[in-house]
Design a protein around this motif. Sequence first.
Motif, PDB file in Angstrom:
ATOM      1  N   LEU A   1       0.824  -1.219   0.000  1.00  0.00           N
ATOM      2  CA  LEU A   1       0.000   0.000   0.000  1.00  0.00           C
ATOM      3  C   LEU A   1       0.852   1.261   0.000  1.00  0.00           C
ATOM      4  O   LEU A   1       0.496   2.259  -0.627  1.00  0.00           O
ATOM      5  N   ASN A   2       1.973   1.229   0.717  1.00  0.00           N
ATOM      6  CA  ASN A   2       2.868   2.393   0.773  1.00  0.00           C
ATOM      7  C   ASN A   2       4.320   1.918   0.848  1.00  0.00           C
ATOM      8  O   ASN A   2       4.833   1.649   1.929  1.00  0.00           O
ATOM      9  N   PRO A   3       4.999   1.832  -0.287  1.00  0.00           N
ATOM     10  CA  PRO A   3       6.393   1.337  -0.307  1.00  0.00           C
ATOM     11  C   PRO A   3       7.379   2.284   0.351  1.00  0.00           C
ATOM     12  O   PRO A   3       8.532   1.912   0.530  1.00  0.00           O
ATOM     13  N   HIS A   4       6.942   3.508   0.714  1.00  0.00           N
ATOM     14  CA  HIS A   4       7.864   4.505   1.242  1.00  0.00           C
ATOM     15  C   HIS A   4       7.712   4.742   2.746  1.00  0.00           C
ATOM     16  O   HIS A   4       8.259   5.715   3.270  1.00  0.00           O
ATOM     17  N   TYR A   5       6.981   3.884   3.425  1.00  0.00           N
ATOM     18  CA  TYR A   5       6.780   4.057   4.861  1.00  0.00           C
ATOM     19  C   TYR A   5       7.944   3.416   5.609  1.00  0.00           C
ATOM     20  O   TYR A   5       8.108   2.192   5.591  1.00  0.00           O
ATOM     21  N   PRO A   6       8.797   4.221   6.269  1.00  0.00           N
ATOM     22  CA  PRO A   6      10.030   3.674   6.869  1.00  0.00           C
ATOM     23  C   PRO A   6       9.778   2.663   7.976  1.00  0.00           C
ATOM     24  O   PRO A   6      10.553   1.721   8.153  1.00  0.00           O
ATOM     25  N   ASN A   7       8.687   2.849   8.743  1.00  0.00           N
ATOM     26  CA  ASN A   7       8.403   1.914   9.839  1.00  0.00           C
ATOM     27  C   ASN A   7       8.240   0.488   9.348  1.00  0.00           C
ATOM     28  O   ASN A   7       8.659  -0.472  10.016  1.00  0.00           O
ATOM     29  N   THR A   8       7.633   0.337   8.174  1.00  0.00           N
ATOM     30  CA  THR A   8       7.436  -1.011   7.630  1.00  0.00           C
ATOM     31  C   THR A   8       8.764  -1.635   7.235  1.00  0.00           C
ATOM     32  O   THR A   8       9.006  -2.824   7.483  1.00  0.00           O
ATOM     33  N   HIS A   9       9.636  -0.839   6.643  1.00  0.00           N
ATOM     34  CA  HIS A   9      10.937  -1.360   6.208  1.00  0.00           C
ATOM     35  C   HIS A   9      11.791  -1.806   7.402  1.00  0.00           C
ATOM     36  O   HIS A   9      12.429  -2.871   7.352  1.00  0.00           O
ATOM     37  N   ILE A  10      11.797  -1.014   8.466  1.00  0.00           N
ATOM     38  CA  ILE A  10      12.640  -1.405   9.609  1.00  0.00           C
ATOM     39  C   ILE A  10      12.055  -2.644  10.290  1.00  0.00           C
ATOM     40  O   ILE A  10      12.799  -3.501  10.794  1.00  0.00           O
ATOM     41  N   ALA A  11      10.727  -2.775  10.282  1.00  0.00           N
ATOM     42  CA  ALA A  11      10.114  -3.971  10.858  1.00  0.00           C
ATOM     43  C   ALA A  11      10.482  -5.216  10.056  1.00  0.00           C
ATOM     44  O   ALA A  11      10.845  -6.260  10.623  1.00  0.00           O
ATOM     45  N   LEU A  12      10.431  -5.108   8.740  1.00  0.00           N
ATOM     46  CA  LEU A  12      10.816  -6.243   7.898  1.00  0.00           C
ATOM     47  C   LEU A  12      12.300  -6.552   8.037  1.00  0.00           C
ATOM     48  O   LEU A  12      12.717  -7.710   7.930  1.00  0.00           O
ATOM     49  N   ALA A  13      13.100  -5.518   8.281  1.00  0.00           N
ATOM     50  CA  ALA A  13      14.529  -5.744   8.518  1.00  0.00           C
ATOM     51  C   ALA A  13      14.742  -6.554   9.797  1.00  0.00           C
ATOM     52  O   ALA A  13      15.582  -7.470   9.840  1.00  0.00           O
ATOM     53  N   LEU A  14      13.985  -6.229  10.836  1.00  0.00           N
ATOM     54  CA  LEU A  14      14.108  -6.950  12.108  1.00  0.00           C
ATOM     55  C   LEU A  14      13.683  -8.413  11.947  1.00  0.00           C
ATOM     56  O   LEU A  14      14.318  -9.322  12.502  1.00  0.00           O
ATOM     57  N   ILE A  15      12.624  -8.633  11.181  1.00  0.00           N
ATOM     58  CA  ILE A  15      12.181 -10.010  10.940  1.00  0.00           C
ATOM     59  C   ILE A  15      13.235 -10.775  10.149  1.00  0.00           C
ATOM     60  O   ILE A  15      13.568 -11.927  10.477  1.00  0.00           O
ATOM     61  N   ALA A  16      13.777 -10.142   9.112  1.00  0.00           N
ATOM     62  CA  ALA A  16      14.793 -10.801   8.288  1.00  0.00           C
ATOM     63  C   ALA A  16      16.032 -11.131   9.108  1.00  0.00           C
ATOM     64  O   ALA A  16      16.630 -12.203   8.954  1.00  0.00           O
ATOM     65  N   ARG A  17      16.434 -10.218   9.999  1.00  0.00           N
ATOM     66  CA  ARG A  17      17.597 -10.499  10.843  1.00  0.00           C
ATOM     67  C   ARG A  17      17.308 -11.668  11.775  1.00  0.00           C
ATOM     68  O   ARG A  17      18.176 -12.535  11.992  1.00  0.00           O
ATOM     69  N   ALA A  18      16.102 -11.703  12.339  1.00  0.00           N
ATOM     70  CA  ALA A  18      15.734 -12.805  13.231  1.00  0.00           C
ATOM     71  C   ALA A  18      15.753 -14.136  12.494  1.00  0.00           C
ATOM     72  O   ALA A  18      16.061 -15.181  13.083  1.00  0.00           O
ATOM     73  N   GLU A  19      15.437 -14.096  11.200  1.00  0.00           N
ATOM     74  CA  GLU A  19      15.449 -15.317  10.388  1.00  0.00           C
ATOM     75  C   GLU A  19      16.815 -15.570   9.754  1.00  0.00           C
ATOM     76  O   GLU A  19      16.957 -16.476   8.938  1.00  0.00           O
ATOM     77  N   ASN A  20      17.809 -14.740  10.119  1.00  0.00           N
ATOM     78  CA  ASN A  20      19.188 -14.858   9.618  1.00  0.00           C
ATOM     79  C   ASN A  20      19.280 -14.617   8.103  1.00  0.00           C
ATOM     80  O   ASN A  20      20.206 -15.090   7.451  1.00  0.00           O
ATOM     81  N   ASN A  21      18.333 -13.878   7.565  1.00  0.00           N
ATOM     82  CA  ASN A  21      18.385 -13.469   6.160  1.00  0.00           C
ATOM     83  C   ASN A  21      19.044 -12.094   6.117  1.00  0.00           C
ATOM     84  O   ASN A  21      18.378 -11.051   5.989  1.00  0.00           O
ATOM     85  N   LEU A  22      20.369 -12.086   6.229  1.00  0.00           N
ATOM     86  CA  LEU A  22      21.107 -10.841   6.467  1.00  0.00           C
ATOM     87  C   LEU A  22      21.056  -9.872   5.296  1.00  0.00           C
ATOM     88  O   LEU A  22      20.966  -8.659   5.491  1.00  0.00           O
ATOM     89  N   GLU A  23      21.127 -10.380   4.086  1.00  0.00           N
ATOM     90  CA  GLU A  23      21.105  -9.488   2.921  1.00  0.00           C
ATOM     91  C   GLU A  23      19.782  -8.726   2.851  1.00  0.00           C
ATOM     92  O   GLU A  23      19.767  -7.512   2.614  1.00  0.00           O
ATOM     93  N   SER A  24      18.685  -9.425   3.067  1.00  0.00           N
ATOM     94  CA  SER A  24      17.378  -8.758   3.059  1.00  0.00           C
ATOM     95  C   SER A  24      17.253  -7.782   4.215  1.00  0.00           C
ATOM     96  O   SER A  24      16.716  -6.676   4.061  1.00  0.00           O
TER      97      SER A  24
END
Length: 504
Positions: free
Chosen positions: A177-200
Amino acid sequence: VAVGDADSLIQTLREYYTLRTALPTVRIENNSAIIEVDTTGALSNDTDYRRAVSLCEKGKYSQAKPILERLISSNPTNSEYRRVLGQVLAEEGNQVDAVKHLIHSLRWDPNNGWALLMMGNISSKFNHDLATAMTYYDQALRANPNDYITLNNIGANLIQQDEYAKAKKYFDQALALNPHYPNTHIALALIARAENNLESAFTYAIQAIKYSKNKDLLYNNARSLASDVAQKITAINGAFDNFTNYKNELEIKGGTEIEVIESSDISTAAKLEFAEIYDRDKHRILYKPTFTAVEHLLLHELVHLDFVIEARRENVNKLFVATGHHKAEFMKGIGFTVKKLQSMGVSEDSIAKYCTGLFTGLNTQIFNAPIDLYIEDYLYQTYPQLHAYQFLSQNRLIQEAIKAVTGKNVIEISPKGILSASKIFSMVYALQFKELYGLDYIKDFEASMLEVKQARTFYDDFSARKDSRNPGDEYDLVQEWADELKVNHTFELVFENEFRERRT
């Protein structure tokens, strides 16, 4: 409305003629509908409501509460007044009273999406009742199906419950819905780190930095997260494979071997020595192994060599020549600084070393500033797997550049023209870093408005040319920028073939 159904007609008219927060009075007389709306009270309430919301946004809850309580007293059926007061109470830690007001809010408007969201948050965070929370969340989404903030808040609360898979579903919807919302990006970054998907995780963290409008808490958190993930990526140490493959390609392409040597004696983190200049049969790359993400700088030097090989094929390669004559011209321009150092009791030997370092340092910047932009752009586009290395390496280099031009002693002693040129060259590099990775260091250079404007002009100049670069084009920018900053007396750019003939 059914014929003869006066109550339904009155309710329909009341909803239709509601003005903001003012409910109209509707009555039927002699087959006519009489509607009375208190517009003065509505406008007054609206002003108070906006003031209360503004105070809440600033965290001034104690000032907002009396206003909201007065509004509720005069408008007890207004759902939104109740919702805001409930949110204020929740922020203050009074979850019990917050729920009471939110329930009243939903009683008067069952589709108040924000009230539903708050009830879900309280159920999840404080009552630890995820099932009930999901019921409220689902209802909130029915009320606001295209509200990315609602989706994001739901995901954020699910993360706190370690429900990463469920949270990701909501964040993906919010991002669509909004690709430019920073809160969503940092949340997905935290999930990716928890899943050890470091590049994402790194990519999402950088996007969060780029889309943060201010250097606020989210910006700083995203910055820290990007650095943390980048360090984890570089610890794997996989970039040397890229370096080795590229090195082998250039040895074939240029017909000269390349040797790589660790060295703690060089003044920079990495250095390329051309075989022809040093009268050797091999090119040599020297590097400090302890430097942050030094693999990036090793590849940087290879790209520099690649550019030279391409330019030589077209007979357009140029050499940056600085002679004794150029140094003498340079010394004339810094006479005031020399006299100042002498008056301070600095020895002639130390003054000579300082001036030589100044001359060499300025020329290094003049030559490298435009070329490094082309090199970093090439690396960014060609090696996406190198982004974490590039991020850490450039970040450190820019911070060192800031220290080099903002130190108190530097400002007091350095010639103003040279210091200004140095700031501008460094800021051009920082502008590219901001475009690639979002971090903005321009204010840290403590530069004047004119210096910042000049740096932006240079970077715009580069940006307009980068995608249509031909071999040797970078030398045009070297000369043009030196001319613009009036530091063109410290060197000469000479076609390599002409220089060889001149030496002969």
